[in-house]
Design an enzyme around this catalytic site. Sequence first.
Site, PDB file in Angstrom:
ATOM      1  CB  SER A 143      -0.894   0.008   1.247  1.00  0.00           C
ATOM      2  OG  SER A 143      -1.544   1.259   1.402  1.00  0.00           O
ATOM      3  CE1 TYR A 156      -4.008  -2.264   5.102  1.00  0.00           C
ATOM      4  CE2 TYR A 156      -3.083  -0.120   4.546  1.00  0.00           C
ATOM      5  CZ  TYR A 156      -3.678  -1.302   4.163  1.00  0.00           C
ATOM      6  OH  TYR A 156      -3.928  -1.543   2.833  1.00  0.00           O
TER       7      TYR A 156
END
Length: 256
Positions: A143, A156
Amino acid sequence: MMQNKWLLTGKKAVVTGGSKGIGEAVVKEFLELGAEVLAVARKQEDLDILQANATGKLSVLAADVSKPEGRASLVSQVQETWGQLDILVNNAGTNIRKPSVDYTADEFDFIMNTNLRSAFELNRALFPLLQASEQGNVVHVTSVAGLMHVRTGSIYGMTKAALNQLTRNLAAEWAGNNIRVNAVAPWYISTPLAQTVLQKKEFYDAVISRTPMQRVGEPAEVAAAVAFLCMPAAAYITGQTLAVDGGFTINGFHPA
């Protein structure tokens, strides 16, 4: 030969988190390019839907790769079915969005085990089968949250940054074993997980304001990047993290 370098004909590929979103798109892309695919996800019913609509050589496995028994089940199936592995796409992931001080220890473990440990352990367990391929490929779906600050939760972001670094480490370690390791780092993509926040107009508008291409991405656009990195055409590319982000990570101050 020139055409074959843009195909994945006969390649054996595993895609974790393969029943929805980006994972589903990768499975479909691989099948269209001629690969044999094993899609792995936690819920059998989601896999049944995927298989019912698939064209090509698709098999499925219900397994939770965040847990040792799920990973063992996957490795066993690959060994018994193929005896080698050409492509491993570590796509399984999850998130809990909240301030850093509010996370519990269980939430930390849950995100870490799903996003990071699953990939690390599968890479190690499947290494002999990737080596047996003599042209193995690993792609981590990470990501842009692993490249810069994104308001999506610190844990995350930590897992995705670690996967980007793992990509570099393994690419160097495994180059002599003819295994290439790369990553794709998406920005907001129109997936069921992302829609939970993108459906809020104020949030969506903020995302678009930071994205030069003025839209969110589609799962198929990420899948195309994953497929390219696994093709013979990309044979000299390893250790790279490719942002699939509509220009988000290069966007500085650019007033209208």
